[in-house]
Write an enzyme that holds these catalytic residues in place. Structure first.
Site, PDB file in Angstrom:
ATOM      1  N   LYS A 114     -18.664  -7.091  -5.958  1.00 49.64           N
ATOM      2  CA  LYS A 114     -18.753  -7.316  -7.408  1.00 49.64           C
ATOM      3  C   LYS A 114     -20.204  -7.391  -7.860  1.00 49.64           C
ATOM      4  CE  LYS A 114     -14.347  -9.546  -8.531  1.00 49.64           C
ATOM      5  NZ  LYS A 114     -13.723 -10.761  -9.087  1.00 49.64           N
ATOM      6  N   LYS A 197      -6.663   1.603  -5.032  1.00 48.17           N
ATOM      7  CA  LYS A 197      -5.682   0.633  -5.515  1.00 48.17           C
ATOM      8  C   LYS A 197      -5.620   0.661  -7.038  1.00 48.17           C
ATOM      9  CE  LYS A 197      -6.606  -4.065  -6.070  1.00 48.17           C
ATOM     10  NZ  LYS A 197      -5.814  -4.970  -6.865  1.00 48.17           N
ATOM     11  N   LYS A 200      -6.227  -3.569 -12.888  1.00 46.68           N
ATOM     12  CA  LYS A 200      -6.494  -3.897 -14.291  1.00 46.68           C
ATOM     13  C   LYS A 200      -7.912  -3.498 -14.664  1.00 46.68           C
ATOM     14  CE  LYS A 200      -5.408  -8.626 -14.438  1.00 46.68           C
ATOM     15  NZ  LYS A 200      -5.379  -8.729 -13.041  1.00 46.68           N
TER      16      LYS A 200
HETATM   17  P1  ADP Z   1      -6.215  -6.367 -10.641  1.00 50.12           P
HETATM   18  O1  ADP Z   1      -6.942  -5.493  -9.658  1.00 50.12           O
HETATM   19  O2  ADP Z   1      -5.145  -5.653 -11.372  1.00 50.12           O
HETATM   20  O3  ADP Z   1      -7.154  -7.125 -11.551  1.00 50.12           O
HETATM   21  P2  ADP Z   1      -5.975  -8.660  -8.964  1.00 50.12           P
HETATM   22  O4  ADP Z   1      -6.867  -8.156  -7.894  1.00 50.12           O
HETATM   23  O5  ADP Z   1      -6.482  -9.706  -9.884  1.00 50.12           O
HETATM   24  O6  ADP Z   1      -5.420  -7.431  -9.809  1.00 50.12           O
HETATM   25  O7  ADP Z   1      -4.650  -9.172  -8.280  1.00 50.12           O
HETATM   26  C1  ADP Z   1      -3.665  -9.944  -8.939  1.00 50.12           C
HETATM   27  C2  ADP Z   1      -2.415  -9.896  -8.093  1.00 50.12           C
HETATM   28  O8  ADP Z   1      -1.794  -8.618  -8.206  1.00 50.12           O
HETATM   29  C3  ADP Z   1      -2.652 -10.104  -6.601  1.00 50.12           C
HETATM   30  O9  ADP Z   1      -1.552 -10.832  -6.071  1.00 50.12           O
HETATM   31  C4  ADP Z   1      -2.693  -8.706  -6.057  1.00 50.12           C
HETATM   32  O10 ADP Z   1      -2.343  -8.642  -4.694  1.00 50.12           O
HETATM   33  C5  ADP Z   1      -1.684  -7.986  -6.939  1.00 50.12           C
HETATM   34  N1  ADP Z   1      -2.075  -6.590  -7.104  1.00 50.12           N
HETATM   35  C6  ADP Z   1      -3.084  -6.121  -7.878  1.00 50.12           C
HETATM   36  N2  ADP Z   1      -3.156  -4.797  -7.827  1.00 50.12           N
HETATM   37  C7  ADP Z   1      -2.177  -4.393  -6.985  1.00 50.12           C
HETATM   38  C8  ADP Z   1      -1.737  -3.115  -6.506  1.00 50.12           C
HETATM   39  N3  ADP Z   1      -2.345  -2.005  -6.893  1.00 50.12           N
HETATM   40  N4  ADP Z   1      -0.700  -3.071  -5.657  1.00 50.12           N
HETATM   41  C9  ADP Z   1      -0.078  -4.204  -5.272  1.00 50.12           C
HETATM   42  N5  ADP Z   1      -0.442  -5.439  -5.672  1.00 50.12           N
HETATM   43  C10 ADP Z   1      -1.480  -5.541  -6.524  1.00 50.12           C
END
Ligand code: ADP
Ligand code: NA
Length: 330
Positions: A114, A197, A200
């Site tokens: 980050k 992946k 958001k």
């Molecule tokens: P984002 O990348 O969307 O901001 P986070 O990293 O904050 O998401 O993760 C929030 C939750 O959602 C965690 O439990 C994470 O494992 C799950 N999560 C986020 N993106 C994915 C994905 N692409 N596939 C499966 N689980 C995800």
């Protein structure tokens, strides 16, 4: 019989959650809440480790809460609350900062990623201390189980180390939590870039399916998803990551094996697979979006639910914090 305590959370860093959050977190949480004493937080203290617009943050926090509930997290069965409503998180994080090594914190790969992304000037002490705040989140509730993605493993390992260290220095205070890494089968990839992946915070939203977007938009994104030129509907993550990703989403939401989907779509091409998937995704999210709207249309009731839940969270958290303060000499 007392149920095992479980903690998890998500950042209110966007207007809508994405389908990866739904499949990787919410669906899983919905199951787990039946068998565990579950605490699900909307972690706004974490969200401000990168700049947020205050009005948008407040709005997105409410929207995230509404999405938790609409997706099936029951605020009377679980404790569903906003992190900043419980002061003990920041208070315990401070104490944990004082037993965390600078070198130890510097080794966190998420911080390194980050801070590289945001640049040295935008890298704050808050971003650096993110993992100790997360440790506080978990340890305040005497949590046994932390269901997270693989990317959070290092933070939960640090949490365990800090719990053991505090316990040995000041006397038994914290439950040492277990990491419960979600199954790889539940990992969702970007529709435009099936090796990365879905997130958001993705730079482009073309390959992200949002829970709250219009179903016509979702349909279009699925129809445009990157696949390959081979043409076969076969689950092969290594050689056909785009198709494998579509089959994963389909399989989870329709509760069908990828094998049965391969059988159904054999010889029919990607267009049909995508149409079928779009149907499954939109029929999953249409009622959720409607329920979110209902919840947002009654902000007083939503705020009441969050306040009741935060009061319960604070009761549990404060009991831990009292012990910690007493042990360190406050
Ligand atoms: P984002 O990348 O969307 O901001 P986070 O990293 O904050 O998401 O993760 C929030 C939750 O959602 C965690 O439990 C994470 O494992 C799950 N999560 C986020 N993106 C994915 C994905 N692409 N596939 C499966 N689980 C995800
Ligand atoms: Na509750």
């Amino acid at each position: 019989m007392t149920k095992t305590r479980l903690y998890s959370g998500m950042q209110p860093s966007a207007e809508s959650l994405q389908i990866g959050n739904y499949i990787g977190a919410l669906l899983n949480w919905k199951e787990l809440q039946q068998t565990h004493d579950a605490f699900f937080s909307i972690v706004d203290l974490h969200a401000i480790t990168v700049p947020q617009d205050p009005t948008a943050l407040r709005e997105n926090t409410r929207r995230t809460a509404a999405q938790y509930i609409a997706a099936g997290i029951d605020p009377s069965a679980s404790t569903l609350y906003v992190q900043s409503h419980v002061a003990a998180h920041a208070q315990l994080a401070w104490v944990l900062n004082t037993i965390t090594g600078y070198g130890e914190a510097s080794r966190m790969t998420q911080f390194k990623d980050k801070s590289a992304r945001h640049g040295a000037d935008a890298t704050t002490v808050g971003l650096f201390a993110y993992p100790t705040l997360m440790a506080a989140d978990i340890l305040l509730y005497q949590t046994s189980i932390v269901p997270v993605g693989e990317d959070q493993r290092q933070h939960v390992e640090l949490t365990r180390d800090l719990a053991v260290r505090f316990n040995s220095r000041f006397g038994d205070t914290f439950t040492v939590p277990e990491v419960a890494i979600q199954k790889e089968t539940a990992k969702i990839y970007d529709l435009q870039n099936p090796l990365s992946k879905m997130s958001k915070s993705a730079e482009s939203h073309a390959g992200v399916i949002w829970m709250l977007e219009d179903s016509a938009v979702t349909r279009k994104k699925i129809m445009r998803a990157v696949t390959d030129t081979d043409g076969g509907v076969v689950f092969d993550r290594e050689n056909k990551p785009g198709v494998a990703n579509l089959l994963t989403i389909y399989s989870v939401l329709a509760e069908r094996s990828t094998q049965s989907l391969e059988d159904e779509y054999a010889g029919r091409g990607y267009g049909d697979l995508k149409k079928g998937l779009a149907e499954v995704v939109t029929s999953t999210f249409d009622p959720i979006r409607a329920r979110v709207q209902e919840l947002l249309d009654d902000p007083a009731e939503l705020d009441r639910l969050l306040a009741v839940n935060a009061a319960h969270a604070a009761e549990v958290a404060d009991a831990t914090l009292d012990t910690v303060f007493e042990r360190v000499g406050f």
